[in-house]
Design a protein around this motif. Structure first.
Motif, mmCIF file in Angstrom:
data_model
loop_
_atom_site.group_PDB
_atom_site.id
_atom_site.type_symbol
_atom_site.label_atom_id
_atom_site.label_comp_id
_atom_site.label_asym_id
_atom_site.label_seq_id
_atom_site.Cartn_x
_atom_site.Cartn_y
_atom_site.Cartn_z
ATOM 1 N N MET A 1 0.623 -1.477 -0.502
ATOM 2 C CA MET A 1 -0.152 -0.016 -0.456
ATOM 3 C C MET A 1 1.056 1.186 0.114
ATOM 4 O O MET A 1 1.448 1.718 1.043
ATOM 5 N N THR A 2 0.720 1.705 -1.109
ATOM 6 C CA THR A 2 1.722 3.128 -0.413
ATOM 7 C C THR A 2 0.698 4.407 -1.046
ATOM 8 O O THR A 2 -0.354 4.302 -1.264
ATOM 9 N N THR A 3 0.078 5.598 -1.190
ATOM 10 C CA THR A 3 0.121 6.436 -0.845
ATOM 11 C C THR A 3 0.391 7.606 -1.142
ATOM 12 O O THR A 3 2.042 7.323 -1.803
ATOM 13 N N GLU A 4 -0.146 8.513 -1.707
ATOM 14 C CA GLU A 4 0.135 9.570 -3.370
ATOM 15 C C GLU A 4 1.480 10.478 -2.384
ATOM 16 O O GLU A 4 2.749 11.078 -2.669
ATOM 17 N N HIS A 5 1.334 11.002 -1.180
ATOM 18 C CA HIS A 5 2.838 10.899 0.057
ATOM 19 C C HIS A 5 3.842 10.288 -0.741
ATOM 20 O O HIS A 5 5.375 10.278 -0.644
ATOM 21 N N GLU A 6 3.950 9.056 0.068
ATOM 22 C CA GLU A 6 4.934 8.223 0.170
ATOM 23 C C GLU A 6 5.751 8.131 -1.302
ATOM 24 O O GLU A 6 6.656 7.947 -1.665
ATOM 25 N N GLN A 123 -11.005 -1.497 -0.412
ATOM 26 C CA GLN A 123 -9.655 -2.014 0.533
ATOM 27 C C GLN A 123 -8.601 -0.349 -0.160
ATOM 28 O O GLN A 123 -7.951 0.654 1.252
ATOM 29 N N VAL A 124 -7.559 -0.620 -1.166
ATOM 30 C CA VAL A 124 -7.033 0.709 -1.712
ATOM 31 C C VAL A 124 -7.465 2.026 -1.426
ATOM 32 O O VAL A 124 -7.049 2.705 -1.330
ATOM 33 N N LEU A 125 -8.773 2.250 -2.016
ATOM 34 C CA LEU A 125 -9.138 3.230 -1.718
ATOM 35 C C LEU A 125 -8.930 3.533 -0.308
ATOM 36 O O LEU A 125 -8.640 5.172 -0.122
ATOM 37 N N LEU A 126 -9.798 3.149 0.613
ATOM 38 C CA LEU A 126 -9.380 3.011 2.037
ATOM 39 C C LEU A 126 -8.190 3.850 2.603
ATOM 40 O O LEU A 126 -7.852 4.679 3.043
ATOM 41 N N ALA A 127 -7.378 2.593 1.591
ATOM 42 C CA ALA A 127 -5.708 3.215 2.582
ATOM 43 C C ALA A 127 -5.200 4.675 2.169
ATOM 44 O O ALA A 127 -5.155 5.125 2.767
ATOM 45 N N ARG A 128 -5.648 4.426 0.649
ATOM 46 C CA ARG A 128 -4.808 5.690 0.355
ATOM 47 C C ARG A 128 -6.021 7.024 1.284
ATOM 48 O O ARG A 128 -5.390 7.913 1.017
ATOM 49 N N TRP A 129 -7.382 7.378 1.172
ATOM 50 C CA TRP A 129 -7.095 8.749 1.947
ATOM 51 C C TRP A 129 -7.577 8.374 2.597
ATOM 52 O O TRP A 129 -7.062 9.502 3.097
ATOM 53 N N SER A 130 -6.758 7.580 3.878
ATOM 54 C CA SER A 130 -6.571 7.294 4.931
ATOM 55 C C SER A 130 -5.691 8.432 4.833
ATOM 56 O O SER A 130 -5.146 9.111 5.462
ATOM 57 N N ALA A 131 -5.044 7.910 4.503
ATOM 58 C CA ALA A 131 -2.694 8.798 4.502
ATOM 59 C C ALA A 131 -3.389 9.807 4.277
ATOM 60 O O ALA A 131 -2.336 10.570 4.661
ATOM 61 N N ALA A 132 -3.626 10.574 2.750
ATOM 62 C CA ALA A 132 -4.092 11.376 2.186
ATOM 63 C C ALA A 132 -4.679 12.566 3.457
ATOM 64 O O ALA A 132 -4.670 14.043 3.504
ATOM 65 N N GLY A 431 -33.026 15.616 -0.443
ATOM 66 C CA GLY A 431 -31.536 14.778 -0.817
ATOM 67 C C GLY A 431 -31.687 14.062 0.690
ATOM 68 O O GLY A 431 -32.098 14.520 1.792
ATOM 69 N N SER A 432 -31.004 12.584 0.544
ATOM 70 C CA SER A 432 -31.036 11.722 1.635
ATOM 71 C C SER A 432 -30.029 10.445 1.017
ATOM 72 O O SER A 432 -29.619 10.153 0.181
ATOM 73 N N ALA A 433 -29.897 10.336 2.647
ATOM 74 C CA ALA A 433 -28.333 9.553 2.548
ATOM 75 C C ALA A 433 -27.933 9.172 4.246
ATOM 76 O O ALA A 433 -27.975 9.207 5.216
ATOM 77 N N VAL A 434 -27.711 7.724 3.890
ATOM 78 C CA VAL A 434 -27.292 7.085 5.620
ATOM 79 C C VAL A 434 -25.932 6.340 4.883
ATOM 80 O O VAL A 434 -25.698 5.572 4.418
ATOM 81 N N PHE A 435 -24.810 6.376 5.793
ATOM 82 C CA PHE A 435 -23.641 6.001 5.525
ATOM 83 C C PHE A 435 -23.643 5.393 7.947
ATOM 84 O O PHE A 435 -23.527 5.756 8.925
ATOM 85 N N ALA A 436 -22.809 4.562 7.536
ATOM 86 C CA ALA A 436 -21.985 3.663 8.680
ATOM 87 C C ALA A 436 -20.161 4.294 8.953
ATOM 88 O O ALA A 436 -19.389 4.408 8.054
ATOM 89 N N VAL A 437 -20.466 4.931 9.742
ATOM 90 C CA VAL A 437 -19.150 5.913 9.951
ATOM 91 C C VAL A 437 -18.257 5.221 11.228
ATOM 92 O O VAL A 437 -18.164 4.731 11.787
ATOM 93 N N PRO A 438 -17.098 4.175 10.715
ATOM 94 C CA PRO A 438 -16.095 3.577 11.420
ATOM 95 C C PRO A 438 -15.133 4.490 11.929
ATOM 96 O O PRO A 438 -14.935 5.627 11.753
ATOM 97 N N PRO A 439 -14.495 3.637 13.699
ATOM 98 C CA PRO A 439 -13.706 4.669 14.032
ATOM 99 C C PRO A 439 -13.126 4.528 13.364
ATOM 100 O O PRO A 439 -12.230 4.411 12.054
ATOM 101 N N ALA A 440 -11.887 5.625 14.133
ATOM 102 C CA ALA A 440 -10.080 6.371 13.850
ATOM 103 C C ALA A 440 -9.519 5.257 13.653
ATOM 104 O O ALA A 440 -9.409 4.393 14.290
ATOM 105 N N PRO A 441 -8.533 4.981 12.721
ATOM 106 C CA PRO A 441 -7.568 4.586 12.458
ATOM 107 C C PRO A 441 -6.465 4.303 13.288
ATOM 108 O O PRO A 441 -6.015 5.699 13.320
ATOM 109 N N ARG A 442 -5.894 3.474 13.527
ATOM 110 C CA ARG A 442 -4.371 3.948 14.779
ATOM 111 C C ARG A 442 -3.500 3.948 13.325
ATOM 112 O O ARG A 442 -3.456 3.355 12.813
ATOM 113 N N LYS A 443 -2.777 5.215 13.749
ATOM 114 C CA LYS A 443 -0.881 5.016 12.844
ATOM 115 C C LYS A 443 -1.240 3.454 12.370
ATOM 116 O O LYS A 443 -0.553 2.530 13.294
ATOM 117 N N GLY A 444 -1.021 3.345 11.085
ATOM 118 C CA GLY A 444 0.167 2.394 10.003
ATOM 119 C C GLY A 444 -1.532 1.851 9.900
ATOM 120 O O GLY A 444 -1.214 0.641 9.537
#
Ligand code: HEM
Ligand code: HEM
Lengths: 453, 453
Positions: A1-6, A123-132, A431-444
C-alpha cells in the motif's frame, strides 16, 4: 500500500515548500494561537494530542451543562487557521473527527458510487484516503504540487498551499451498497445499516440521494475543505464516481465553546443538542455493532438530508407565526414556555384558555426527546445556497447532518416531523443518505481496515 | 425618504438587542481587535475613520511596492469579525467600499432587472439601499427582526444577528439599462457605460449576463455577505427582480497586507495588480465622467465575468504545461523568466534556441500592461463552485470582478485573451456584465443622488 505522499518521499511538505525560512509558519502548525477559542480549546487543537485526551476535555466543558462561551457572540470569535485535529486514534474505538469536533465554519459534503466490484479496490481506496486525510488534516498536501521540473501531473491540485490546516476534519462513511452482493462483505454489515425508507413529506431527488461512500470535509477555511474533497475525489477515479455534493457555509449547530449559530430562517439552531460524554455514549457511539461488524465498535451512523427552504414564503410570514412554528423566540431562541435560550422547554405550560404555550405541532414539541422515548441525535448541520431557482428566488436551505448509534432514531423523528411539523409548509427534503462511520484508524492502519480481515 | 431602520426608530440595534449587558460585544464593534491584520490595518478598520484616511493608509502600505506581509501565509492570518468599514464618505468623490478595500474572504454578487419605469422608484430604492448598507456595514440589522410581540413581518431576516460587521462592504452598480429610454436619464449616462460587445471565445449564458443594478457584498463571514444581499433583494421587491447571482469563496486577489491567494487552478492570483495611489488615480477612479455625468466623478466601472474552469482537464495536464499557460511557476508564482513572485517578468528573455521563456501566448504575456499600451485594471475576484455539472464533474471557476475607469480597457485585454490565450483550452466565459459604480454618498445623502437632480 502506498499513498500519494509515499510515492513522493522527497516532497517537501506544504510548510517547507512554501516558506523554508519562515519560522512563523513552522510554529503556526504546532501552536494553538492566541484566539479565545485557541486558549479554551488548546487541548483539543494541540498537534499530536490524542483523540482520547481531546474527548476528555470536550467532555469536561460539555459536562457543565452550560455553554461556557454563551455570552460570546460568533462575531467575537477570532479564527486561528493554524489549528489542526489529529487524524489517527491513539487507542482502539476512538471516533473519526468531524462528529464531536467543535463545528468548523465550512463544510463540503460529497457522496460516491463505487464503480468497481472488487473488494480490494475499495480497500486500497480507503487506505489511500486515510493516508491522504492524515496529511490534509496536518495542513500538508496529498503529494507533489510541482513535480521535478514540472514533468508530470501534480498529485495535489495546489489551491490550499499556504492556507494551513484550518481545523480540517474529513469524515469517511460507508453506505449500504458496500454490503450488497458485489463485494462479498454482506456478513460484515453493521446491524443498523440499511437505506432509509421513504418518509412522510419526502420529496427526494434521485440525484441527491444515496451513495456508497461519503466524505464530510469541515474546516474554518472553505478552500481548505473544497481542496480536500476535490483531491480525494481525484484519488477515487477508476474506483468510484461522484454522486452528489453540497457546499455548506455558516454552521447550523454549535459546539460546547460556541454561541449558537443561526440557520437561514434566522433562528438559533443547535440549542438542545447532544453534548455530554454520557449522551455521546448513549446516543452516538456504536457499542453493539452486530454480528461480524466488530470493526464498527466506537463508530457511529451518519444521516444526511439536503433540506430546501422556501425562503420567500418564510420571509413573508409574521414573526409570531414563525415563532409558533419552532416553539421558540426568534432573537433569543428562548422556548415559548418562558425563560432564556437554555431554559428547558415546558411542553405542558398552558395559556389561560388551555392551549399549550409551545404549540403541539411546533418543531421542538415533535422533535424533543421528551416526545420520542428519550431518543436524542447529534445534529451538526450547515447552511447551503444553490443560487437562484427557476423562479428567480433564492435557492437555499439546510445541509442537515446527524450522528446516532441507530438510524432508526432519525427515522422515528422524521416520520413524525414529516407528518405533522408546522415547519413542513416552509421546507422540502430533496436529498437523503445514510452511512456507517467506522472509528478512526490507528497509525499504520486505515479506515475500516478490520472490515477486510 | 424613510429606511427600514427609520421606520422602526425604537428598534434596538443588533448589539443591544442581543446582549444588553455584554461589554465585549459593545467594544467589539469599536475596536480593531488583536489580530495581526487588525493591528496593521487599524486605521482602515477603526469605526468612524473617514474613507479618505483609509485610502491614505492603504496607499502608504501599497506605495512601498512590496507586500508588507509577503512572508505571512493566509493560514497565519487570524480573522477579526468585529472590523467594520464606514459606508459614508467624508468628502465628495470618495469611492464606495469593496473596490480598494483589502479583499475580504467571501463575496456574494447579484444583479437585478428593474421592473419599474419610473425614475423615482429607482431613486427610492437607491436611498433605501444606502441607508440599509450603512446599517449592515456597522454590524446592525436593516430593521426589526422580531417586531413587538412578533406581530408583523420582520424587516430583517435575522440570520446575521450576533455575527458582527465582519468587514462587510456592499458595492452598488448601475447598468446600461438605467440610462435607456425608460427613466429619462439618458443624458446623464456616464461616458463609457455601454453593454460589452461579444468578445472572442465568449460562451455567454443569457441568464448569467447583464442586469440594470448590481450588488457586490464582500465580508469575512459568508453568512454576513449572504444576509446583506438577501435583505437588500427583499427591499427591491416591486422595483427590481433578481437576474443572476454568484456566491464567491476564497478570494482570488490579494490586498496590500495579504499574501497572494490562489485560484482553483492552484496558481497564485493577483500578483501583478493595481496597488499604488498613483495607479488607482490613473486606472481606476473616474476623473472625466462625461457630459451630464458629474455624479460619477470619483466612481469607477465594474466588469464582472463568471468564468467556468474545466477542472478535470486542467488537473490532468502536466504541471510544466500549466506553468506555460500562465507564464509562471505553480508553487511560488515566479515568472518563468526567473526570480521570485514579485520579480518583474521579462517577456523578452529567451532560451538558447531563441524561444521566449515566457510563452508569447501565455496568460501573462497577453494580459500584461507592457503588451497593452500600458493599460492596467484592478482585479478583485473570488473562486466559486456550483457543485457538479451534468457529467458529474466539479462545476467551479472564477467570479472575475475588475474595476477600471474605462471598460474598454477590459475589452481590449479580453479581445486579445479570448483570441489567443493558452488558458482558453481550460476556461469558458459563461456570464458577463458591466456597471457604473458611483462614489460613496456623504451622510444624509445616498448613492447616485446627484443623478436625479
Ligand atoms: C430545514 C430543516 C430544519 C430546521 C430549519 C430546523 C431548525 C431547528 C431549530 C431552530 C431548533 C430549535 C433550537 C435547537 O434546539 O436546536 C431545532 C431543534 C431540533 N431539531 Fe430541527 N430543524 C430542521 C430539521 C430537523 C430534522 C430533519 C430533524 C430530525 C429528524 C430535526 C431534529 C431536531 C431536534 C431533535 C431538535 C431539538 C428539539 C428539542 O429537544 O427541543 N430537525 N431545529
Ligand atoms: C479563469 C480565468 C482567469 C484565471 C484563472 C486567471 C489567472 C491569472 C493568474 C494566475 C495570473 C498571474 C498572477 C497575477 O499577476 O495575478 C493572472 C494575471 C493577470 N490576469 Fe488573469 N486570469 C483569468 C482571467 C483573466 C481575465 C478575463 C482578464 C482580463 C481580461 C485577466 C487579466 C489579467 C491581468 C491583467 C494579469 C496580470 C498580468 C501581468 O501584468 O503580469 N485575467 N491571471
Amino acid at each position: 500500500m502506498t499513498t500519494e505522499h509515499e510515492q513522493h518521499p522527497a516532497d517537501p511538505d506544504r510548510a517547507t515548500a512554501q516558506h523554508p525560512a519562515d519560522p512563523d509558519r513552522a510554529t503556526a502548525q504546532h501552536s494553538s494561537g492566541f484566539s479565545r477559542r485557541g486558549l479554551l480549546g488548546a487541548g483539543l487543537a494541540a498537534a499530536g494530542a490524542g483523540v482520547g485526551a481531546a474527548v476528555g476535555i470536550a467532555g469536561a466543558a460539555a459536562a457543565t451543562g452550560v455553554n461556557p462561551l454563551a455570552a460570546a457572540t460568533n462575531g467575537d470569535e477570532s479564527l486561528d487557521l493554524s489549528q489542526q485535529h489529529p487524524f489517527y486514534a491513539t487507542a482502539a474505538g476512538q471516533p473519526q473527527g468531524g462528529i464531536r469536533t467543535v463545528p468548523q465554519r465550512h463544510c463540503v459534503f460529497m457522496t460516491f458510487d463505487l464503480s468497481t466490484s472488487v473488494a480490494t479496490d475499495l480497500q486500497v481506496l480507503l487506505a489511500r484516503w486515510s493516508a491522504a486525510i492524515a496529511q490534509l488534516q496536518a495542513g500538508k498536501t496529498v503529494g507533489s504540487v510541482e513535480p521535478a521540473h514540472g514533468n508530470g501531473v501534480g498529485a495535489d491540485t495546489g489551491e490550499a498551499l499556504d492556507l494551513g490546516p484550518a481545523s480540517l476534519t474529513v469524515t469517511v462513511g460507508l453506505g449500504p451498497g458496500v454490503f450488497d452482493e458485489r463485494f462479498g462483505l454482506a456478513d460484515k454489515r453493521p446491524a443498523h445499516l440499511a437505506a432509509i425508507p421513504t418518509l412522510p413529506s419526502d420529496n427526494l431527488d434521485e440525484q441527491l440521494t444515496g451513495g456508497d461512500l461519503s466524505l464530510q470535509a469541515c474546516a474554518d477555511d472553505p478552500q481548505v475543505a473544497y481542496h480536500a474533497v476535490r483531491d480525494l475525489a481525484r484519488m477515487a477515479r477508476g474506483t468510484a464516481t461522484v454522486r452528489w455534493t453540497v457546499l455548506g457555509f455558516g454552521r447550523a449547530s454549535a459546539g460546547p465553546s460556541q454561541s449558537t449559530p443561526r440557520n437561514l430562517m434566522g433562528f438559533k439552531d443547535g440549542t438542545r443538542n447532544v453534548t455530554t460524554d454520557d449522551e455521546f455514549d448513549r446516543f452516538v457511539w456504536v457499542d453493539q455493532p452486530g454480528d461480524g461488524a466488530a470493526w464498527m465498535r466506537g463508530g457511529t451512523y451518519q444521516v444526511v438530508r439536503k433540506i430546501r427552504m422556501n425562503l420567500e414564503t418564510w420571509d413573508a410570514d409574521v414573526v409570531s407565526d414563525q415563532q409558533r412554528v419552532f416553539g421558540r423566540t426568534k432573537i433569543d431562541g428562548a422556548p415559548l414556555s418562558g425563560g432564556s435560550e437554555h431554559t428547558t422547554p415546558d411542553f405542558h405550560a398552558a395559556h389561560g384558555d388551555g392551549t399549550t404555550k409551545i404549540d403541539a405541532r411546533s418543531h421542538i414539541a415533535l422533535a424533543a426527546h421528551e416526545a420520542n422515548g428519550g431518543v436524542k441525535i447529534l445534529r451538526r448541520g450547515y447552511n447551503y445556497t444553490d443560487g437562484l431557482n427557476q423562479y428567480g428566488q433564492l435557492d437555499a436551505g439546510l445541509l442537515f447532518a446527524a450522528y446516532m448509534n441507530d438510524p432508526e432514531h432519525f427515522e422515528r423523528l422524521q416520520r413524525k416531523l414529516g407528518a405533522s411539523d408546522r415547519l413542513n409548509e416552509y421546507v422540502s427534503h430533496i436529498g437523503s443518505a445514510v452511512f456507517a462511520v467506522p472509528p478512526a484508524p490507528r497509525k499504520g492502519s486505515y479506515i475500516a481496515e478490520q472490515l477486510f480481515r
